[in-house]
Scaffold this motif. Sequence first.
Motif, short mmCIF file in Angstrom:
data_model
loop_
_atom_site.label_atom_id
_atom_site.label_comp_id
_atom_site.label_asym_id
_atom_site.label_seq_id
_atom_site.Cartn_x
_atom_site.Cartn_y
_atom_site.Cartn_z
N GLY A 133 -9.76 -0.79 -4.79
CA GLY A 133 -9.66 -0.51 -3.36
C GLY A 133 -10.98 -0.69 -2.66
O GLY A 133 -11.82 -1.49 -3.07
N VAL A 134 -11.19 0.06 -1.59
CA VAL A 134 -12.42 -0.03 -0.80
C VAL A 134 -13.52 0.73 -1.52
O VAL A 134 -13.40 1.92 -1.79
N SER A 146 -0.38 -11.07 3.20
CA SER A 146 -1.29 -10.65 2.14
C SER A 146 -2.56 -11.50 2.14
O SER A 146 -3.67 -10.98 1.99
N SER A 147 -2.40 -12.80 2.34
CA SER A 147 -3.54 -13.72 2.35
C SER A 147 -4.50 -13.41 3.49
O SER A 147 -5.73 -13.42 3.30
N MET A 148 -3.96 -13.12 4.67
CA MET A 148 -4.81 -12.83 5.82
C MET A 148 -5.55 -11.51 5.63
O MET A 148 -6.75 -11.41 5.93
N PHE A 149 -4.84 -10.49 5.14
CA PHE A 149 -5.51 -9.22 4.87
C PHE A 149 -6.60 -9.40 3.81
O PHE A 149 -7.70 -8.87 3.94
N PHE A 193 -11.03 -3.32 13.20
CA PHE A 193 -10.54 -2.06 12.67
C PHE A 193 -11.37 -1.66 11.44
O PHE A 193 -11.99 -2.52 10.80
N PRO A 194 -11.37 -0.38 11.07
CA PRO A 194 -12.07 0.03 9.84
C PRO A 194 -11.47 -0.68 8.62
O PRO A 194 -10.26 -0.90 8.56
N ILE A 195 -12.30 -0.99 7.66
CA ILE A 195 -11.83 -1.69 6.46
C ILE A 195 -10.79 -0.86 5.72
O ILE A 195 -9.85 -1.40 5.13
N TRP A 241 -7.08 -2.06 4.46
CA TRP A 241 -6.68 -1.90 3.06
C TRP A 241 -5.30 -1.24 2.96
O TRP A 241 -4.46 -1.64 2.16
N VAL A 242 -5.05 -0.24 3.79
CA VAL A 242 -3.75 0.44 3.79
C VAL A 242 -2.64 -0.54 4.17
O VAL A 242 -1.58 -0.58 3.53
N LEU A 243 -2.88 -1.37 5.17
CA LEU A 243 -1.89 -2.38 5.57
C LEU A 243 -1.66 -3.40 4.46
O LEU A 243 -0.52 -3.82 4.20
N TYR A 244 -2.73 -3.79 3.82
CA TYR A 244 -2.67 -4.76 2.71
C TYR A 244 -1.82 -4.23 1.56
O TYR A 244 -0.91 -4.90 1.07
N GLU A 245 -2.10 -2.99 1.14
CA GLU A 245 -1.33 -2.40 0.04
C GLU A 245 0.13 -2.18 0.44
O GLU A 245 1.03 -2.40 -0.37
N LYS A 246 0.36 -1.76 1.66
CA LYS A 246 1.73 -1.54 2.12
C LYS A 246 2.53 -2.84 2.06
O LYS A 246 3.70 -2.86 1.64
N ASN A 247 1.91 -3.94 2.45
CA ASN A 247 2.58 -5.24 2.40
C ASN A 247 2.86 -5.66 0.97
O ASN A 247 3.94 -6.17 0.66
N ASN A 248 1.90 -5.43 0.06
CA ASN A 248 2.09 -5.80 -1.34
C ASN A 248 3.23 -5.03 -2.00
O ASN A 248 3.92 -5.54 -2.87
N LYS A 249 3.42 -3.78 -1.58
CA LYS A 249 4.42 -2.90 -2.17
C LYS A 249 5.77 -2.95 -1.44
O LYS A 249 6.68 -2.19 -1.76
N LYS A 250 5.89 -3.84 -0.50
CA LYS A 250 7.01 -3.85 0.45
C LYS A 250 8.38 -3.80 -0.22
O LYS A 250 9.31 -3.14 0.27
#
Length: 308
Positions: free
Chosen positions: A98-99, A156-159, A186-188, A192-201
Amino acid sequence: MNDKEYICDEIRDKFQVSSIRKKVWLCELKIAQWFCTVCSKYNLSYFLIGGSAIGAVRHNGFIPWDDDLDIGMLRNNFETFKEVAPKELPDEYYIEYGVLSDNIFSSLLRIRNKNTTGILVDEFRQGSEGGGIFIEIYPFDNTIGGVSRKIQLLKSSMFFLALNNWNRKNDFRGTKRLIISILRLFPISFIWVLYEKNNKKYNNYGTDYVDTIALPSYAKLGIHYYLLSDVIETVAHEYEFIKLNIPIGNDRCLRQQYGEYMRLPPIEQRGIHHDFIVFYDPDKPYSDYKNSSILKRYFDGDVSLELL
């Protein structure tokens, strides 16, 4: 076999394996042994992937000219491991995921030995001091096909690009530059939260396929787009002087990525390892290389600094 015997030079498949490479392997194997102990204690499943899985079935260990150990875990097992591992860690190991500090992030979970050096080129380019020799754990998430998968991978690629370039000069052009510039407002941690949410969709959809969405470049190639039935069960296999698990459908997984994976490459193509992706030193802690000119020279392609 004791450690001193294991790290001796030897020739495998007509390739000279140096004692330094053996020390890197030994470090990774000891991390893997600890990892397996934790998995056994908490009833967690894992499986070797990529070159590590080839090494198991073709060499009963590492590919002689390889130097890493890659492991996959289905997301539910991965999350449990991430939760329980910190309380099981020996003093010399630490975990990254993660971060991290200084707005650096890691999409893969790395277990690292703080008394050694295994600095990745991306860490160096981002201004991080790097870390120790590591093994990598890839989270596998449910995914689907068609347009929905393409949209998921695009997001995912853009995040991933935004997270990976947080501390770098933005040298992208056009739409990518615009999107990344907006995301970096936005804060990193939020990205990261958006990125993980998309991966787990699709993890609650009961899909037939899983993939390493957390590594978009691999996911786009489909090299880890596995049938869930091929990886949900595993079998133990000899790996150097220990045993590690491979997927029950290991043959199909490897053929998808490599084709005829049991065929050795021509002798002249064995050991072409000057890719300058990781700087290894099993005998010194990575802190010894802080502000060292050696790293810049190495990652710029100075072959004389290759230790392996």
